[in-house]
Scaffold this active site. Structure first.
Site, short mmCIF file in Angstrom:
data_model
loop_
_atom_site.label_atom_id
_atom_site.label_comp_id
_atom_site.label_asym_id
_atom_site.label_seq_id
_atom_site.Cartn_x
_atom_site.Cartn_y
_atom_site.Cartn_z
N THR A 1 -2.65 4.07 16.14
CA THR A 1 -1.26 4.88 15.78
C THR A 1 -0.03 4.00 15.80
OG1 THR A 1 -1.15 5.31 18.24
CG2 THR A 1 -2.23 6.91 16.60
N ASP A 2 -0.10 2.53 16.12
CA ASP A 2 1.00 1.93 15.84
C ASP A 2 0.73 0.47 15.32
OD1 ASP A 2 3.57 1.17 16.41
OD2 ASP A 2 3.59 0.39 18.20
N LEU A 3 -0.08 0.41 14.31
CA LEU A 3 -0.29 -0.56 13.63
C LEU A 3 0.98 -1.28 12.84
CD1 LEU A 3 -2.74 -2.56 12.81
CD2 LEU A 3 -3.07 -1.13 10.82
N ASN B 1 1.62 -6.40 16.11
CA ASN B 1 0.42 -5.99 16.69
C ASN B 1 -0.74 -6.65 16.23
OD1 ASN B 1 1.53 -4.65 18.80
ND2 ASN B 1 1.34 -2.86 17.67
N ARG C 1 1.78 2.88 7.35
CA ARG C 1 2.64 2.29 8.41
C ARG C 1 2.62 0.67 8.60
NH1 ARG C 1 4.15 4.72 13.11
NH2 ARG C 1 4.89 3.33 14.86
#
Length: 238
Positions: free
Chosen positions: A164-166, A170, A202
């Protein structure tokens, strides 16, 4: 492996941690053994510790956003397996077993306080690696390395993991050009195709944002190489 002790539950990798009853989630424990090799500051301090085989990154879970200013590090307890530490540990273990390049899960803990809990995790520190922001501030990447990034994301998606936070902070590249994906807090298993497209979108926005903010060596056409690597891997496994 799992160790339960009253209001504490610890999940641990017994190839790396021999005694989960030790105070391994306390930075002072490692400092007293002179095994602290560094730290990084963010929402909280991440402590890097030297283990026998690898380096570990010790992190306490903190809330973010406005609510985090009121309740710093407590979460509602809905069951041991639903704690953030347990979920991240098990997700990393599943991904590692599937051959995805993610940090080795070392140990995770949840401590219950009536209706709430606090949590910690130790995962592998990827040494001799830079995130894409730092790397791209120095020089551009070649198409083959972009394709490897796409391939690694496709491997992650092939086992149903929604990151969910690509973003490009990261994704790490080590000195051997190996691609790593990190930071799986709040990530989960998912089905279908929507989450995959969302992850890739994203990531693309992250490239665009850092191109303006950090002046990285990146052009919009470079993302096509990421998609090419992604699609090629999917074709290979289907």
């Amino acid at each position: 492996m799992i160790h339960k002790d009253g209001k504490r539950t610890t999940w641990y990798n017994n190839r790396i941690i021999n005694d989960p009853t030790q105070d391994i989630f306390n930075a002072d424990y490692w400092a007293n053994q002179k095994k602290i090799v560094g730290r990084a500051s963010g929402r909280g301090t991440t402590w890097f510790v030297q283990l026998e085989q690898i380096q570990g990154a010790l992190r306490h879970y903190f809330r973010g956003g406005f609510f985090g200013k009121i309740v710093k590090d407590s979460y509602f307890f809905l069951g041991w397996d639903k704690t953030r530490s347990a979920r991240e540990f098990k997700l990393l273990l599943m991904l590692k077993t599937a051959g995805v390049n993610v940090p080795e899960p070392i140990a995770a803990r949840a401590v219950r306080y009536y209706f709430t809990y606090k949590a910690d995790i130790i995962s592998e520190r990827i040494v001799n690696a830079q995130d894409l922001v730092d790397l791209l501030q120095g020089s551009a990447l070649d198409s083959e390395l972009y394709a490897e990034i796409g391939r690694e994301i496709a491997k992650m998606h092939s086992v149903g993991v929604n990151h969910t936070d690509l973003n490009i902070h990261n994704i790490l590249i080590d000195k051997s050009r190996k691609v790593w994906i990190i930071d799986f807090d709040k990530c989960s298993l998912a089905r279908g195709e929507v989450y995959k497209k969302s992850n890739l979108a994203r990531l693309q926005r992250s490239f665009e944002k850092e191109a303006l903010r950090a002046n990285i060596h990146w052009e919009s056409k470079d993302f096509n190489y990421v998609l090419d690597g992604y699609k090629k891997y999917i074709e290979e496994v289907t």
